[in-house]
Design a protein around this motif. Structure first.
Motif, PDB file in Angstrom:
ATOM      1  N   LYS A  10      63.102  12.068  92.096  1.00 16.77           N
ATOM      2  CA  LYS A  10      62.569  12.153  93.451  1.00 16.77           C
ATOM      3  C   LYS A  10      63.713  12.392  94.430  1.00 16.77           C
ATOM      4  CE  LYS A  10      59.188   9.445  94.704  1.00 16.77           C
ATOM      5  NZ  LYS A  10      58.396   8.252  95.114  1.00 16.77           N
ATOM      6  N   LYS A  11      63.413  13.250  95.431  1.00 12.73           N
ATOM      7  CA  LYS A  11      64.372  13.500  96.499  1.00 12.73           C
ATOM      8  C   LYS A  11      63.658  13.438  97.845  1.00 12.73           C
ATOM      9  CE  LYS A  11      68.095  14.740  98.732  1.00 12.73           C
ATOM     10  NZ  LYS A  11      69.286  13.871  98.819  1.00 12.73           N
ATOM     11  N   ILE A  12      64.083  12.485  98.672  1.00 15.04           N
ATOM     12  CA  ILE A  12      63.557  12.339 100.030  1.00 15.04           C
ATOM     13  C   ILE A  12      64.724  12.456 100.994  1.00 15.04           C
ATOM     14  CG2 ILE A  12      62.277  10.883 101.642  1.00 15.04           C
ATOM     15  CD1 ILE A  12      61.091   9.426  99.225  1.00 15.04           C
ATOM     16  N   TYR A  13      64.624  13.376 101.955  1.00 14.71           N
ATOM     17  CA  TYR A  13      65.694  13.564 102.928  1.00 14.71           C
ATOM     18  C   TYR A  13      65.578  12.546 104.062  1.00 14.71           C
ATOM     19  CZ  TYR A  13      67.029  17.848 100.560  1.00 14.71           C
ATOM     20  OH  TYR A  13      67.470  18.754  99.620  1.00 14.71           O
ATOM     21  N   PRO A  14      66.662  12.335 104.810  1.00 15.06           N
ATOM     22  CA  PRO A  14      66.651  11.331 105.879  1.00 15.06           C
ATOM     23  C   PRO A  14      65.545  11.520 106.913  1.00 15.06           C
ATOM     24  CG  PRO A  14      68.904  11.992 105.409  1.00 15.06           C
ATOM     25  CD  PRO A  14      68.017  12.900 104.602  1.00 15.06           C
ATOM     26  N   ASN A  15      65.097  12.766 107.103  1.00 17.10           N
ATOM     27  CA  ASN A  15      64.019  13.010 108.070  1.00 17.10           C
ATOM     28  C   ASN A  15      62.635  12.702 107.514  1.00 17.10           C
ATOM     29  OD1 ASN A  15      63.526  15.123 106.322  1.00 17.10           O
ATOM     30  ND2 ASN A  15      63.869  16.759 107.809  1.00 17.10           N
ATOM     31  N   GLY A  16      62.599  12.214 106.266  1.00 17.71           N
ATOM     32  CA  GLY A  16      61.331  11.836 105.652  1.00 17.71           C
ATOM     33  C   GLY A  16      60.695  12.908 104.780  1.00 17.71           C
ATOM     34  N   PHE A  17      61.274  14.120 104.773  1.00 16.43           N
ATOM     35  CA  PHE A  17      60.693  15.194 103.963  1.00 16.43           C
ATOM     36  C   PHE A  17      60.900  14.895 102.474  1.00 16.43           C
ATOM     37  CE2 PHE A  17      61.302  19.294 101.698  1.00 16.43           C
ATOM     38  CZ  PHE A  17      60.003  19.782 101.826  1.00 16.43           C
ATOM     39  N   VAL A  18      59.814  14.969 101.713  1.00 17.75           N
ATOM     40  CA  VAL A  18      59.871  14.739 100.273  1.00 17.75           C
ATOM     41  C   VAL A  18      59.986  16.092  99.578  1.00 17.75           C
ATOM     42  CG1 VAL A  18      58.754  13.702  98.264  1.00 17.75           C
ATOM     43  CG2 VAL A  18      58.467  12.656 100.527  1.00 17.75           C
ATOM     44  N   SER A  19      61.169  16.394  99.077  1.00 16.01           N
ATOM     45  CA  SER A  19      61.421  17.694  98.453  1.00 16.01           C
ATOM     46  C   SER A  19      60.992  17.715  96.994  1.00 16.01           C
ATOM     47  CB  SER A  19      62.915  18.034  98.558  1.00 16.01           C
ATOM     48  OG  SER A  19      63.212  19.237  97.884  1.00 16.01           O
ATOM     49  N   VAL A  20      61.246  16.617  96.278  1.00 11.61           N
ATOM     50  CA  VAL A  20      60.879  16.515  94.861  1.00 11.61           C
ATOM     51  C   VAL A  20      60.120  15.213  94.667  1.00 11.61           C
ATOM     52  CG1 VAL A  20      61.752  16.381  92.496  1.00 11.61           C
ATOM     53  CG2 VAL A  20      62.918  17.841  94.175  1.00 11.61           C
ATOM     54  N   LYS A  21      58.932  15.323  94.031  1.00  6.05           N
ATOM     55  CA  LYS A  21      58.022  14.183  93.934  1.00  6.05           C
ATOM     56  C   LYS A  21      57.810  13.764  92.474  1.00  6.05           C
ATOM     57  CE  LYS A  21      55.438  16.117  97.868  1.00  6.05           C
ATOM     58  NZ  LYS A  21      54.130  16.664  98.298  1.00  6.05           N
ATOM     59  N   ASP A  22      58.539  12.779  92.016  1.00  5.34           N
ATOM     60  CA  ASP A  22      58.288  12.166  90.708  1.00  5.34           C
ATOM     61  C   ASP A  22      58.164  13.195  89.588  1.00  5.34           C
ATOM     62  OD1 ASP A  22      57.925   9.949  89.057  1.00  5.34           O
ATOM     63  OD2 ASP A  22      55.755  10.094  89.171  1.00  5.34           O
ATOM     64  N   VAL A  23      59.204  14.007  89.429  1.00  6.75           N
ATOM     65  CA  VAL A  23      59.197  15.087  88.440  1.00  6.75           C
ATOM     66  C   VAL A  23      59.880  14.631  87.155  1.00  6.75           C
ATOM     67  CG1 VAL A  23      60.117  17.369  87.891  1.00  6.75           C
ATOM     68  CG2 VAL A  23      59.086  16.946  90.128  1.00  6.75           C
ATOM     69  N   SER A  24      59.239  14.866  86.020  1.00  9.07           N
ATOM     70  CA  SER A  24      59.809  14.563  84.707  1.00  9.07           C
ATOM     71  C   SER A  24      59.736  15.817  83.833  1.00  9.07           C
ATOM     72  CB  SER A  24      59.057  13.412  84.031  1.00  9.07           C
ATOM     73  OG  SER A  24      59.180  12.215  84.775  1.00  9.07           O
ATOM     74  N   LEU A  25      60.813  16.083  83.079  1.00  8.07           N
ATOM     75  CA  LEU A  25      60.856  17.276  82.235  1.00  8.07           C
ATOM     76  C   LEU A  25      61.961  17.118  81.196  1.00  8.07           C
ATOM     77  CD1 LEU A  25      59.765  20.249  81.886  1.00  8.07           C
ATOM     78  CD2 LEU A  25      61.707  20.958  83.299  1.00  8.07           C
ATOM     79  N   HIS A  26      61.716  17.656  79.996  1.00  9.08           N
ATOM     80  CA  HIS A  26      62.756  17.716  78.960  1.00  9.08           C
ATOM     81  C   HIS A  26      63.002  19.175  78.610  1.00  9.08           C
ATOM     82  CE1 HIS A  26      65.202  16.701  75.483  1.00  9.08           C
ATOM     83  NE2 HIS A  26      64.507  17.598  74.808  1.00  9.08           N
ATOM     84  N   ILE A  27      64.282  19.575  78.604  1.00  8.93           N
ATOM     85  CA  ILE A  27      64.701  20.932  78.263  1.00  8.93           C
ATOM     86  C   ILE A  27      65.565  20.857  77.013  1.00  8.93           C
ATOM     87  CG2 ILE A  27      66.056  22.917  79.033  1.00  8.93           C
ATOM     88  CD1 ILE A  27      65.320  21.927  81.949  1.00  8.93           C
ATOM     89  N   ASP A  28      65.174  21.576  75.979  1.00  6.87           N
ATOM     90  CA  ASP A  28      65.881  21.504  74.699  1.00  6.87           C
ATOM     91  C   ASP A  28      67.238  22.196  74.749  1.00  6.87           C
ATOM     92  OD1 ASP A  28      63.956  20.055  73.321  1.00  6.87           O
ATOM     93  OD2 ASP A  28      62.842  21.853  72.730  1.00  6.87           O
ATOM     94  N   ASP A  29      68.084  21.783  73.852  1.00  3.63           N
ATOM     95  CA  ASP A  29      69.394  22.388  73.658  1.00  3.63           C
ATOM     96  C   ASP A  29      69.234  23.891  73.421  1.00  3.63           C
ATOM     97  OD1 ASP A  29      72.050  22.861  73.035  1.00  3.63           O
ATOM     98  OD2 ASP A  29      71.873  22.142  70.981  1.00  3.63           O
ATOM     99  N   GLY A  30      69.942  24.713  74.214  1.00  6.41           N
ATOM    100  CA  GLY A  30      69.932  26.152  74.029  1.00  6.41           C
ATOM    101  C   GLY A  30      68.781  26.888  74.666  1.00  6.41           C
TER     102      GLY A  30
END
Length: 225
Positions: A10-30
């Protein structure tokens, strides 16, 4: 292992804007993974958090088994190609490529070997002694990518701003990044807001909107719209 995993990011900026909301992901090697979505959807913010250019509000990021949250950006086994090439006009091509290795105090023989190997990989061995101002924009792009791989990163992060240029150079850049992925086995995370480009690459696509992943399209599946 060069897998990338983020959990409840999650990424929330000081002005309150939520840029990324509870994101989960797995990326394999290569893997070569494309993040696609409209401007402001959070795709570039995720790459910047992985690279350590943005603070993480909450969540966890792993490179293999390494917990990246606690690792300084310069110590992460990553390479980044963001926005501009950050090349130094007063240096020649060789010294631009070697800069990161020298900052890490690699022996001169290792620096020389890696610079020459990278230059050969991208076909720019003939310009190593040229000053940057005498080099074409196309070759500057290859110099930037050469510098990215000489430290032997496990993951290459590429933002769409790096490829904001004419169509020919963009096509060359994509071909070079595919070559890095396929021949060197480096995991690639590539951000673009161009749907057709994302589709044409025929790689895994992570679709995003409003800070969330909306769909994950497997590699090789045909899309038309």
């Amino acid at each position: 292992m060069a897998s990338v995993t983020f959990a409840h990011l999650k990424k929330i900026y000081p002005n309150g804007f939520v840029s990324v909301k509870d994101v989960s992901l797995h990326i394999d090697d290569g893997e070569f993974v494309i993040f696609h979505g409209p401007s402001g959807c959070g795709k570039s913010t995720i790459l910047r958090m992985i690279g350590g250019l943005e603070d993480i509000t909450s969540g966890e990021i792993y490179l293999g088994k390494d917990f990246l949250n606690d690792i300084l950006p310069r110590d992460r086994k990553l390479a980044m190609a963001f926005q501009n090439y950050v090349l130094y006009r007063h240096l020649n091509v060789y010294d631009n490529i070697a800069l990161g290795l020298r900052l890490r105090n690699f022996p001169r023989s290792v620096v020389d070997s890696r610079v020459k190997t990278a230059a050969s990989f991208f076909g720019i061995s003939h310009i190593l002694n040229k000053k940057l101002k005498a080099v074409s924009e196309s070759d500057k792009q290859k110099v930037a990518l050469s510098r990215a791989i000489v430290c032997h990163p496990k993951v290459l992060l590429v933002d769409e701003d790096f490829a904001r240029q004419n169509e020919r150079r963009r096509a060359e850049m994509i071909a070079d990044i595919k070559k890095i992925n396929e021949m060197l086995g480096i995991t690639v995370l590539y951000v673009t807001n161009d749907f057709q480009e994302a589709v044409d690459l025929k790689e895994k696509i992570v679709f995003m909107k409003d800070g969330c992943i909306t769909e994950i399209q497997p590699k090789g599946k045909n899309l038309t719209s």
